[in-house]
Design a protein around this motif. Structure first.
Motif, mmCIF file in Angstrom:
data_model
loop_
_atom_site.group_PDB
_atom_site.id
_atom_site.type_symbol
_atom_site.label_atom_id
_atom_site.label_comp_id
_atom_site.label_asym_id
_atom_site.label_seq_id
_atom_site.Cartn_x
_atom_site.Cartn_y
_atom_site.Cartn_z
ATOM 1 N N ARG A 118 29.668 -50.894 19.674
ATOM 2 C CA ARG A 118 30.278 -49.578 19.448
ATOM 3 C C ARG A 118 30.664 -49.389 17.987
ATOM 4 O O ARG A 118 30.695 -48.261 17.488
ATOM 5 N N LYS A 119 30.980 -50.483 17.286
ATOM 6 C CA LYS A 119 31.277 -50.410 15.852
ATOM 7 C C LYS A 119 30.012 -50.137 15.034
ATOM 8 O O LYS A 119 30.082 -49.717 13.895
ATOM 9 N N GLY A 120 28.858 -50.393 15.612
ATOM 10 C CA GLY A 120 27.597 -50.165 14.915
ATOM 11 C C GLY A 120 26.882 -51.463 14.599
ATOM 12 O O GLY A 120 27.466 -52.370 14.006
ATOM 13 N N ILE A 121 25.615 -51.550 15.009
ATOM 14 C CA ILE A 121 24.805 -52.733 14.697
ATOM 15 C C ILE A 121 24.263 -52.566 13.278
ATOM 16 O O ILE A 121 23.658 -51.532 12.971
ATOM 17 N N PRO A 122 24.455 -53.524 12.379
ATOM 18 C CA PRO A 122 23.868 -53.413 11.030
ATOM 19 C C PRO A 122 22.362 -53.194 11.124
ATOM 20 O O PRO A 122 21.689 -53.817 11.942
ATOM 21 N N HIS A 123 21.825 -52.311 10.295
ATOM 22 C CA HIS A 123 20.438 -51.878 10.494
ATOM 23 C C HIS A 123 19.440 -53.026 10.387
ATOM 24 O O HIS A 123 18.402 -53.008 11.052
ATOM 25 N N LEU A 291 20.077 -38.880 11.235
ATOM 26 C CA LEU A 291 19.774 -40.232 11.726
ATOM 27 C C LEU A 291 20.934 -41.229 11.648
ATOM 28 O O LEU A 291 21.114 -42.016 12.580
ATOM 29 N N PRO A 292 21.736 -41.247 10.591
ATOM 30 C CA PRO A 292 22.832 -42.231 10.569
ATOM 31 C C PRO A 292 23.789 -42.091 11.750
ATOM 32 O O PRO A 292 24.265 -43.083 12.286
ATOM 33 N N VAL A 293 24.047 -40.853 12.169
ATOM 34 C CA VAL A 293 24.944 -40.623 13.307
ATOM 35 C C VAL A 293 24.203 -40.873 14.616
ATOM 36 O O VAL A 293 24.710 -41.557 15.512
ATOM 37 N N ALA A 294 22.997 -40.330 14.728
ATOM 38 C CA ALA A 294 22.224 -40.472 15.965
ATOM 39 C C ALA A 294 21.929 -41.939 16.277
ATOM 40 O O ALA A 294 21.922 -42.350 17.446
ATOM 41 N N THR A 295 21.694 -42.733 15.248
ATOM 42 C CA THR A 295 21.377 -44.148 15.463
ATOM 43 C C THR A 295 22.584 -44.901 15.999
ATOM 44 O O THR A 295 22.439 -45.831 16.801
ATOM 45 N N ARG A 296 23.772 -44.497 15.591
ATOM 46 C CA ARG A 296 24.985 -45.111 16.135
ATOM 47 C C ARG A 296 25.103 -44.837 17.638
ATOM 48 O O ARG A 296 25.496 -45.693 18.422
ATOM 49 N N VAL A 297 24.783 -43.604 18.026
ATOM 50 C CA VAL A 297 24.789 -43.254 19.457
ATOM 51 C C VAL A 297 23.733 -44.076 20.191
ATOM 52 O O VAL A 297 23.964 -44.581 21.289
ATOM 53 N N PHE A 298 22.576 -44.241 19.546
ATOM 54 C CA PHE A 298 21.478 -44.993 20.165
ATOM 55 C C PHE A 298 21.843 -46.466 20.344
ATOM 56 O O PHE A 298 21.459 -47.094 21.335
ATOM 57 N N ASP A 299 22.578 -47.031 19.390
ATOM 58 C CA ASP A 299 23.070 -48.412 19.538
ATOM 59 C C ASP A 299 23.795 -48.574 20.873
ATOM 60 O O ASP A 299 23.541 -49.510 21.636
ATOM 61 N N ILE A 300 24.701 -47.641 21.128
ATOM 62 C CA ILE A 300 25.519 -47.724 22.340
ATOM 63 C C ILE A 300 24.669 -47.466 23.576
ATOM 64 O O ILE A 300 24.836 -48.121 24.605
#
Length: 459
Positions: A118-123, A291-300
């Motif tokens: 939820r904190k974000g996976i490093p790319h 993409l920076p925001v959408a990718t965070r949602v996709f991580d979760i």
């Protein structure tokens, strides 16, 4: 079995300055006994950094609201920036450990893993972690990929038409002969061959495109196959799109329950849920947010599934309720297209935080699923009954037409019979008169003959 070695990403869709952190929703204390001292220390740093960012955010809002430059927010911002590089380094160490000790983390540190995602996976870690999350690291279908590319698919024209409209502004996909468009075509074509019922569905290319920004096409293909099989996406992309109907039904229930005034306003303006939410479910916000925001949602999403789409969607409506209530249908459409997508560009963490403040009841969602299935089953039965009644009605109409034609024919026959009978009566009368005349004539002839004989016999 040891996890596969980490693959280098094809492209980074977002900067790493924001994605290392996100607001946690609960403290994973239940996993603390499984953590090493280093991991506990890093977790404490992450929590502290979140508090710094939140304090910085509040002070910035205060400064902007009053238009007074007190300097306090600048100090806070500078402090957060100075700590960021150390935090990123620690985060890299932690995620490297997670990737190498994946099975242990999944078994013994699941809640902490959820927090970190939820904190974000490093790319740089997304390629391997996404594959691990959906168990796509060792799929037999990967060996079929090169053979699938040699085959032809009935969906090829459709795919070619759509890939030019997939991330058209992204460097990787720009240009008809770009590498991005070519590998995107390959993966979409390969999938259309292994799942002919779904074939190709517009919207799925955005998901595949994001995967291709992180990993080679064979791996992206495997992850996409797994997402379709295990994450409800296949049901979403079937020609009937029955699952999309269910998602909209469930989302409308949440909207009605948690934002009743906004729901009433939407209804009064005939602003249907499908008009703004369909793309959220079909593309997982990849066509909504940068993409920076959408990718965070996709991580979760990769860890928690479609639940995050419901949470983020309702969070967006909660944040914008007051503004939306003032707009008509056209105004709301414009607002969804122009304002909402960029509200969290500077801080995706806030979006995640607000998403997990949304009430979401899995049991209630399951009940709604059964309710929707029963409703659809009843609709299907009603449609079958309507179809049967229509068929019966058509047959009855044909029968009536036949009977009506028969009645007309019989009436015509009766009329013709009457005319014939009348004519026959006239003919009979004429025949009878003729017979009488004939008898009279014959009698007259006989009398004349007798008179002639008598006259000839006299002397």
């Amino acid at each position: 079995t040891s996890p596969p070695t980490m693959a280098s990403p094809t492209l980074s869709p977002d900067s790493s300055s924001q994605e290392a952190l996100s607001a946690p929703t609960c403290s994973p204390t239940s996993d603390s006994e499984n953590l090493s001292p280093d991991e506990l220390e890093l977790l404490a740093k992450l929590e502290e950094q979140n508090r710094l960012l939140e304090a910085d955010s509040k002070s910035m809002r205060s400064m902007n609201g009053s238009r007074r430059n007190s300097g306090s927010s600048l100090v806070s911002s500078s402090s957060a920036s100075s700590n960021l590089s150390h935090l990123e380094e620690d985060t890299w160490i932690l995620w490297g450990r997670i990737a190498n000790e994946w099975e242990e983390w999944r078994r013994r540190k699941e809640k902490l893993l959820k927090e970190l995602i939820r904190k974000g996976i490093p790319h740089h870690f997304r390629a391997i972690v996404w594959q691990l999350l959906c168990s796509a690291t060792d799929m037999p279908v990967k060996n079929q990929y090169s053979e699938l590319l040699k085959m032809s698919s009935p969906c090829e024209k459709l795919i070619r038409r759509d890939i030019a409209r997939t991330y058209p502004e992204h460097e990787f996909f720009k240009g008809q002969d770009s590498l991005g468009q070519e590998v995107l075509f390959n993966v979409m074509k390969a999938y259309s061959l292994v799942d002919r019922e779904v074939g190709y569905c517009q919207g799925s290319a955005f998901i595949v495109g994001l995967l291709l920004m992180q990993m080679p096409e064979e791996e992206a293909f495997c992850v996409f196959v797994r997402l379709m099989q295990e994450y409800r996406l296949r049901e979403l992309f079937k020609p009937s799109m029955a699952e999309l109907g269910l998602c909209i039904y469930q989302f409308e229930y949440m909207l009605q329950e948690q934002l009743p005034d906004l729901n009433t306003h939407f209804r009064s303006q005939s602003f249907h849920t499908s008009m703004y939410a369909s793309s959220w479910f079909l593309t997982l916000f990849l066509t909504t947010f940068p993409l920076p925001v959408a990718t965070r949602v996709f991580d979760i999403f990769m860890y928690e599934g479609l639940e995050i789409v419901f949470r983020v969607g309702l969070a967006l409506l909660q944040v914008n309720q007051a503004e939306l209530m003032q707009l008509d249908m056209e105004g709301m459409s414009q607002y969804f297209q122009r304002v909402i997508p960029h509200q969290f560009d500077s801080c995706p963490d806030k979006l995640v935080l607000k998403a997990y403040q949304v009430k979401y009841n899995p049991k209630k969602m399951k009940r709604l699923e059964k309710e929707y299935a029963a409703m659809k089953s009843k609709e299907m039965e009603e449609q079958i009954e309507i179809k049967r009644l229509r068929t019966e009605n058509r047959l009855l109409k044909q029968r009536i037409e036949t009977l009506e034609k028969g009645q007309v024919t019989r009436a015509q026959e009766a009329e013709e019979n009457y005319v014939i009978k009348r004519e026959l009566a006239v003919v009979r009368q004429q025949c009878s008169s003729a017979a009488e005349d004939l008898q009279k004539a014959q009698s007259t002839i006989r009398q004349l003959q007798e008179q002639q004989v008598q006259a000839g016999g006299q002397p």
